[in-house]
Design a protein around this motif. Structure first.
Motif, PDB file in Angstrom:
ATOM      1  N   VAL A 392     -20.817  17.516  -0.908  1.00 29.71           N
ATOM      2  CA  VAL A 392     -21.591  18.537  -1.696  1.00 29.71           C
ATOM      3  C   VAL A 392     -20.963  19.008  -2.858  1.00 29.71           C
ATOM      4  CG1 VAL A 392     -22.936  21.087  -1.066  1.00 29.71           C
ATOM      5  CG2 VAL A 392     -22.567  19.696   0.729  1.00 29.71           C
ATOM      6  N   ASP A 393     -21.811  18.631  -3.912  1.00 31.69           N
ATOM      7  CA  ASP A 393     -21.391  19.072  -5.210  1.00 31.69           C
ATOM      8  C   ASP A 393     -22.148  20.142  -5.745  1.00 31.69           C
ATOM      9  OD1 ASP A 393     -19.784  18.801  -7.441  1.00 31.69           O
ATOM     10  OD2 ASP A 393     -20.661  16.873  -8.099  1.00 31.69           O
ATOM     11  N   TYR A 394     -21.600  20.758  -6.934  1.00 26.82           N
ATOM     12  CA  TYR A 394     -22.184  21.987  -7.444  1.00 26.82           C
ATOM     13  C   TYR A 394     -22.256  22.009  -9.028  1.00 26.82           C
ATOM     14  CZ  TYR A 394     -23.103  26.786  -8.744  1.00 26.82           C
ATOM     15  OH  TYR A 394     -23.671  27.963  -9.373  1.00 26.82           O
ATOM     16  N   GLU A 395     -23.311  22.463  -9.535  1.00 25.57           N
ATOM     17  CA  GLU A 395     -23.427  22.624 -10.766  1.00 25.57           C
ATOM     18  C   GLU A 395     -24.178  24.100 -10.936  1.00 25.57           C
ATOM     19  OE1 GLU A 395     -22.857  21.614 -13.993  1.00 25.57           O
ATOM     20  OE2 GLU A 395     -21.656  20.156 -13.431  1.00 25.57           O
ATOM     21  N   ARG A 396     -23.831  24.560 -12.167  1.00 22.51           N
ATOM     22  CA  ARG A 396     -24.421  26.069 -12.421  1.00 22.51           C
ATOM     23  C   ARG A 396     -25.900  25.853 -12.745  1.00 22.51           C
ATOM     24  NH1 ARG A 396     -21.556  30.500 -13.895  1.00 22.51           N
ATOM     25  NH2 ARG A 396     -22.991  32.394 -13.871  1.00 22.51           N
ATOM     26  N   GLY A 397     -26.238  25.168 -13.672  1.00 21.01           N
ATOM     27  CA  GLY A 397     -27.598  25.064 -13.971  1.00 21.01           C
ATOM     28  C   GLY A 397     -28.165  26.130 -14.868  1.00 21.01           C
ATOM     29  N   TYR A 398     -27.931  27.363 -14.549  1.00 20.27           N
ATOM     30  CA  TYR A 398     -28.312  28.305 -15.385  1.00 20.27           C
ATOM     31  C   TYR A 398     -27.265  29.497 -15.278  1.00 20.27           C
ATOM     32  CZ  TYR A 398     -30.226  31.043 -11.367  1.00 20.27           C
ATOM     33  OH  TYR A 398     -30.097  31.822 -10.167  1.00 20.27           O
ATOM     34  N   VAL A 399     -27.169  30.566 -16.167  1.00 21.45           N
ATOM     35  CA  VAL A 399     -26.363  31.491 -16.056  1.00 21.45           C
ATOM     36  C   VAL A 399     -27.236  32.846 -16.311  1.00 21.45           C
ATOM     37  CG1 VAL A 399     -24.611  32.960 -17.264  1.00 21.45           C
ATOM     38  CG2 VAL A 399     -24.387  30.572 -17.056  1.00 21.45           C
ATOM     39  N   GLY A 400     -27.200  33.599 -15.419  1.00 22.83           N
ATOM     40  CA  GLY A 400     -27.760  35.113 -15.081  1.00 22.83           C
ATOM     41  C   GLY A 400     -26.958  36.091 -15.508  1.00 22.83           C
ATOM     42  N   ASP A 401     -26.891  36.804 -14.703  1.00 21.24           N
ATOM     43  CA  ASP A 401     -25.849  38.007 -14.441  1.00 21.24           C
ATOM     44  C   ASP A 401     -24.621  37.955 -14.221  1.00 21.24           C
ATOM     45  OD1 ASP A 401     -24.894  40.508 -14.649  1.00 21.24           O
ATOM     46  OD2 ASP A 401     -26.236  41.765 -13.160  1.00 21.24           O
ATOM     47  N   VAL A 402     -23.615  37.837 -14.973  1.00 23.11           N
ATOM     48  CA  VAL A 402     -22.061  37.560 -14.660  1.00 23.11           C
ATOM     49  C   VAL A 402     -21.430  38.774 -14.379  1.00 23.11           C
ATOM     50  CG1 VAL A 402     -22.075  35.649 -16.188  1.00 23.11           C
ATOM     51  CG2 VAL A 402     -21.358  37.717 -16.979  1.00 23.11           C
ATOM     52  N   THR A 403     -21.966  39.854 -14.327  1.00 27.94           N
ATOM     53  CA  THR A 403     -21.360  41.099 -13.648  1.00 27.94           C
ATOM     54  C   THR A 403     -21.474  41.209 -12.358  1.00 27.94           C
ATOM     55  OG1 THR A 403     -23.325  42.605 -13.766  1.00 27.94           O
ATOM     56  CG2 THR A 403     -21.776  42.459 -15.748  1.00 27.94           C
ATOM     57  N   GLY A 404     -20.647  41.971 -11.667  1.00 34.94           N
ATOM     58  CA  GLY A 404     -20.648  41.961 -10.322  1.00 34.94           C
ATOM     59  C   GLY A 404     -19.738  43.280  -9.663  1.00 34.94           C
ATOM     60  N   SER A 405     -20.720  44.593 -10.055  1.00 34.00           N
ATOM     61  CA  SER A 405     -19.946  45.912  -9.754  1.00 34.00           C
ATOM     62  C   SER A 405     -21.234  46.663  -9.456  1.00 34.00           C
ATOM     63  CB  SER A 405     -19.014  46.376 -10.609  1.00 34.00           C
ATOM     64  OG  SER A 405     -19.476  46.546 -11.719  1.00 34.00           O
ATOM     65  N   TYR A 406     -20.970  47.859  -8.686  1.00 35.81           N
ATOM     66  CA  TYR A 406     -21.879  48.803  -8.633  1.00 35.81           C
ATOM     67  C   TYR A 406     -21.098  50.232  -7.954  1.00 35.81           C
ATOM     68  CZ  TYR A 406     -25.942  51.670  -7.569  1.00 35.81           C
ATOM     69  OH  TYR A 406     -27.043  52.685  -7.662  1.00 35.81           O
ATOM     70  N   ASN A 407     -21.179  51.131  -8.849  1.00 34.86           N
ATOM     71  CA  ASN A 407     -20.304  52.512  -8.083  1.00 34.86           C
ATOM     72  C   ASN A 407     -18.925  52.292  -7.717  1.00 34.86           C
ATOM     73  OD1 ASN A 407     -23.338  54.122  -6.841  1.00 34.86           O
ATOM     74  ND2 ASN A 407     -22.406  54.306  -8.946  1.00 34.86           N
ATOM     75  N   GLY A 408     -18.390  51.294  -8.375  1.00 32.25           N
ATOM     76  CA  GLY A 408     -16.919  51.078  -7.980  1.00 32.25           C
ATOM     77  C   GLY A 408     -16.585  49.879  -6.898  1.00 32.25           C
ATOM     78  N   VAL A 409     -17.680  49.564  -6.484  1.00 33.93           N
ATOM     79  CA  VAL A 409     -17.472  48.384  -5.559  1.00 33.93           C
ATOM     80  C   VAL A 409     -17.582  46.980  -6.643  1.00 33.93           C
ATOM     81  CG1 VAL A 409     -18.396  46.925  -3.744  1.00 33.93           C
ATOM     82  CG2 VAL A 409     -18.392  49.418  -3.498  1.00 33.93           C
ATOM     83  N   THR A 410     -16.744  46.038  -6.445  1.00 30.79           N
ATOM     84  CA  THR A 410     -16.663  44.848  -7.301  1.00 30.79           C
ATOM     85  C   THR A 410     -16.656  43.593  -6.354  1.00 30.79           C
ATOM     86  OG1 THR A 410     -14.396  44.869  -7.549  1.00 30.79           O
ATOM     87  CG2 THR A 410     -15.558  46.188  -9.265  1.00 30.79           C
ATOM     88  N   THR A 411     -17.354  42.558  -6.783  1.00 32.05           N
ATOM     89  CA  THR A 411     -17.352  41.098  -6.165  1.00 32.05           C
ATOM     90  C   THR A 411     -16.054  40.544  -6.261  1.00 32.05           C
ATOM     91  OG1 THR A 411     -18.173  40.135  -7.908  1.00 32.05           O
ATOM     92  CG2 THR A 411     -19.984  41.224  -6.377  1.00 32.05           C
ATOM     93  N   GLY A 412     -15.368  40.676  -7.311  1.00 29.40           N
ATOM     94  CA  GLY A 412     -14.158  39.961  -7.763  1.00 29.40           C
ATOM     95  C   GLY A 412     -14.588  38.541  -8.083  1.00 29.40           C
ATOM     96  N   GLN A 413     -15.833  38.303  -8.354  1.00 28.51           N
ATOM     97  CA  GLN A 413     -16.169  37.004  -8.933  1.00 28.51           C
ATOM     98  C   GLN A 413     -15.898  36.797 -10.509  1.00 28.51           C
ATOM     99  OE1 GLN A 413     -20.199  36.858  -6.846  1.00 28.51           O
ATOM    100  NE2 GLN A 413     -19.452  34.864  -5.982  1.00 28.51           N
TER     101      GLN A 413
END
Length: 710
Positions: A392-413
């Motif tokens: 299973v290979d992967y390609e991004r294809g498109y970039v959308g929202d690269v942020t990842g936080s809300y009210n102090g919770v962060t995804t760490g991505q």
């Protein structure tokens, strides 16, 4: 007796204290009488992480993670009320462990337009389906001693300028489309809480609305629970006192200010109410009614001696989330049976798309969570296919929202990618030409102006140039599967160029496992759409009639939004305006096939105090186990008032092995034939001819049978 005894012992100050917040999410109890503080928390998809006493930022705790359950659109798509009960029960156990007494959910506002920012939190477009799904959810939650707070009552269909929208709607439409799920929540589910909406109706904000709260909710429906304001939904003391609000939360005096001893005492139903009583402006009659309701809520929750134990992030909760997801994913299209993936002949699969790797449990507004885990679709597929030696290979294809936080919770991505849009597509296409399968995970996300509280979508099309990516991949590979991650329908101008389309929803913690279950065939899809998937916005009645969004008044303080489409929401509008949806309400395919035959009724005539039962035979004519949803719609052949051509009035989900058949019966009564007479202000039915229409989607009616109401 216990409520009246406690009420008689309370001082005026204590009464005032229990009807408004003391922090972001709690209200004060009565310590002198042994009543503890009352703690609420956001849902409806999981227990929100704790925030600071006076601020929205995280409290920094390490034990406030949770299981993220599928969004309510996914639950609605299961068409399985027993799963709604499991959902509520599981959520209740998590809430108990976290010390929460009320979960702010579920949401039952009607899917009026696919641009609605909070549609993902609701149960679809149909009042009957929403009603059947919300009742067991409430029962499952409240059986754990945790109050449901059903929201947002009512007509809350706009996020943009949601505090200013004044809804203009006729009484028939109000009672037939927008209120039934709330009514069922109260009269059948026994909901202990109802949350008022931000918007206005009849020029009054709905958190203190004379018609909605005093007349309909408390008088007509005999609601004995508490009306809770949405956070910041209270606007003045007079209306709050007189028009049915019981507990005030989130008013803009939050936070300790200079010269203010306690900002929460400045709430509209705090010090101003107290002084109004002392000065003779208000009597204690309304106050005592509010306090009785709050005390009753205490005895149902915090003072409930039989309250069970809670559990957090248990194996059973993850299993429940996965089961709900497996039954909720909808197979929209499957040309040449490209799905499930043939693991015996496939050697390599290319996964494309930001939504294959982006965490979706963080963001979206008040339903944002701090999940203990969230398995991405890419990881889920890799784990599921590893035992088959499939790369299973992967390609991004498109970039959308690269942020990842809300009210102090962060995804760490770290989702940053410096490649241009053209280069992203070029790289994906190059790999797609060499792959046996291409699976593109696209759709929306939880960012502003997508599936998110506070704003509505600005367009029906896919964001981030995804259409170009789909078109390019379709040319590069004949086995292209598009998995739409969203809580809303989207435009699909390339529908005929892809082999298979899955509606993947926001599935929560078990996203990767669920989507891998469906794609690999470990689970047979049985979800059905809980809303109409229009081909274009012009096919949506509210847009077709220029009834959305509303128009600002001359003073630019209030937006009047007239629901010109009336009763004709969703599939009702499809029949009215003779449009052809991209995918119909109730549509959903399977990896097996079914045959529905032998429609019959147990009688040809029905009295107003009687019932009639319709039965069909359902046979699994395919080669694997699967589930079908038999849907019953009613047509009033001749009515004195205009009615939709058909309305859902019953459904049953049946599971069958290959070759197995079962009789499935659905019973209706006089209520199923009634409409709301706005001149009489009551539900009525008319004698005469009706038809029962049976099918497995609103556009696939396989049989009809007539009967007469006497």
């Amino acid at each position: 007796m216990r409520v009246e005894d406690a009420l008689s012992r309370m001082t005026l100050n204590e009464k005032i204290a229990v009807i408004h917040a003391q922090s972001k999410f709690s209200a004060a109890g009565v310590k002198r009488l042994g009543f503890p503080d009352f703690w609420t928390d956001d849902g409806p998809h999981g227990v929100r992480p704790d925030v600071l006493w006076d601020e929205w930022e995280q409290a920094g705790q390490t034990n406030d993670s949770c299981v993220a359950f599928p969004a309510l659109t996914c639950l609605a798509a299961t068409w399985n009320p027993s799963l709604a009960n499991l959902y509520g029960h599981s959520l209740g156990e998590e809430a108990l462990y976290r010390g929460k007494d009320m979960i702010l959910g579920p949401g039952v506002n009607i899917y009026r337009t696919p641009l609605g920012g909070r549609n993902f939190e609701y149960l679809g477009e149909d009042p009957y389906l929403s009603s059947r799904m919300v009742v067991p959810y409430i029962c499952g939650l409240q059986n754990m001693g945790v109050a449901a707070c059903v929201k947002h009552y009512a007509l809350n269909n706009d996020e943009e300028y949601r505090h200013q929208v004044n809804v203009i709607v006729d009484d028939r439409t109000l009672h037939e489309i927008y209120l039934p799920a709330f009514k069922a929540a109260v009269t059948e589910g026994g909901a202990w809480g109802i949350m008022g909406a931000y918007n206005l109706y009849h020029n009054q904000h709905n958190c203190h609305n004379e018609i909605l709260l005093n007349k309909i909710l408390k008088h007509d429906w005999k609601f004995d629970g508490v009306v809770v304001s949405d956070w910041g939904g209270t606007h003045n003391t007079d209306e709050a006192v007189m028009n049915g609000l019981d507990m005030e939360f989130g008013t803009g005096t939050d936070g300790l200010r200079a010269g203010t001893k306690n900002a929460y005492e400045n709430y509209y139903m705090a010090y101003p109410y107290l002084m109004g009583i002392r000065e003779g402006k208000y009597s204690e009659k309304e106050l005592n009614d509010k306090v009785r309701r709050v005390l009753r809520l205490y005895y149902r929750t915090t003072m409930n001696r039989n309250r069970p134990n809670g559990f957090l992030c248990s194996e059973a909760h993850y299993a429940a989330a996965r089961k709900i997801g497996d039954e909720g994913v909808v197979l929209l299209k499957n040309d040449k049976n490209v799905l499930p993936v043939d693991t015996l002949s496939v050697h390599n699969i290319l996964v494309v798309g930001e939504n294959a790797i982006k965490m979706m449990t963080v963001g979206g507004g008040s339903s944002s969570l701090k999940a203990q885990k969230e398995i991405s679709p890419l990881l889920g597929l890799r784990e599921a296919l590893s035992c088959h030696n499939i790369k299973v290979d992967y390609e991004r294809g498109y970039v959308g929202d690269v942020t990842g936080s809300y009210n102090g919770v962060t995804t760490g991505q770290d989702l940053n990618d410096k490649r241009s849009a053209a280069k992203l597509i070029e790289d994906a296409v190059a790999k797609a030409r060499k792959a046996d399968y291409v699976i593109l995970f696209g759709g929306l996300n939880k960012s502003d102006y997508q599936d998110c509280e506070g704003h509505d979508r600005k367009e029906y099309g896919l964001p981030y140039g995804q259409d170009k990516l789909v078109e390019a991949l379709a040319k590069a590979n004949k086995k292209l599967v598009f998995v739409n991650i969203s809580g809303n329908a989207v435009a699909m101008p390339w529908k005929n160029k892809v082999n298979a389309i899955l509606q993947g929803w926001f599935v929560g913690s078990e996203s990767g496992e669920v989507l891998a279950d469906i794609i690999t065939g470990k689970a047979n899809p049985s979800g059905k759409l809980p809303f109409t998937w229009a081909a274009s916005l012009n096919d949506v009645p509210a847009h077709r009639l220029n009834a959305y969004p509303g128009k600002w008044r001359a003073d630019h303080k209030i937006i009047d939004e007239e629901y010109k489409e009336g009763l004709y929401v969703g599939y009702r509008g499809v029949d009215k305006f003779m449009t052809k949806p991209l995918f119909a309400f109730g549509h959903g395919l399977s990896y097996t096939s079914f045959k529905i035959t032998n429609l019959r009724a147990d009688k040809q005539e029905m009295t107003r105090d009687g019932k009639i039962t319709f039965t069909v035979n359902v046979k699994n004519t395919g080669k694997r186990e699967g589930s079908e949803v038999v849907q019953l719609y009613i047509n009033d052949v001749k009515s004195s008032l205009p009615r939709p051509y058909k309305e859902l009035k019953g459904f049953t989900k049946v599971s069958l092995n290959p070759g197995e058949s079962k009789d499935v019966s659905i019973t209706i009564d006089n209520a199923s034939l009634s409409y709301y007479d706005d001149k009489k202000s009551e539900w009525v039915s008319e004698s005469g001819a009706f038809k029962a229409l049976i099918g497995n989607s609103s556009d696939n009616i396989i049989g009809e049978i007539g009967f007469v109401l006497r």
